[in-house]
Design a protein around this motif. Structure first.
Motif: not given
Length: 64
Positions: A7, A9-16, A18
């Motif tokens: 999975k 994470s939301k932080a890793r997905r959103n920072s991609r 940014s």
């Protein structure tokens, strides 16, 4: 068929993405009448002029 190993994470997905969404300062130009900064192609809030014509009558003296 490609399958993700774990999975994301939301932080890793959103920072991609940014790096593509950087905030920029708004563009401001000087009013030719009162020399106040304003947004381009809009009526000046201070003196009420647009394209060197008075569009909105403003009260210059404000009482408290």
């Amino acid at each position: 068929m490609a399958v993700p190993k774990g999975k994301v994470s939301k932080a890793r997905r959103n920072s991609r993405n940014s790096a593509n969404f950087k905030a920029t300062a708004p563009t401001l130009v000087e009013c030719p009448q009162c020399h106040e900064l304003k947004a381009p192609h809009t009526v000046c809030k201070k003196c009420g002029t647009y394209k060197n014509e008075t569009v909105i009558i403003t009260d210059k003296k404000k009482t408290k």
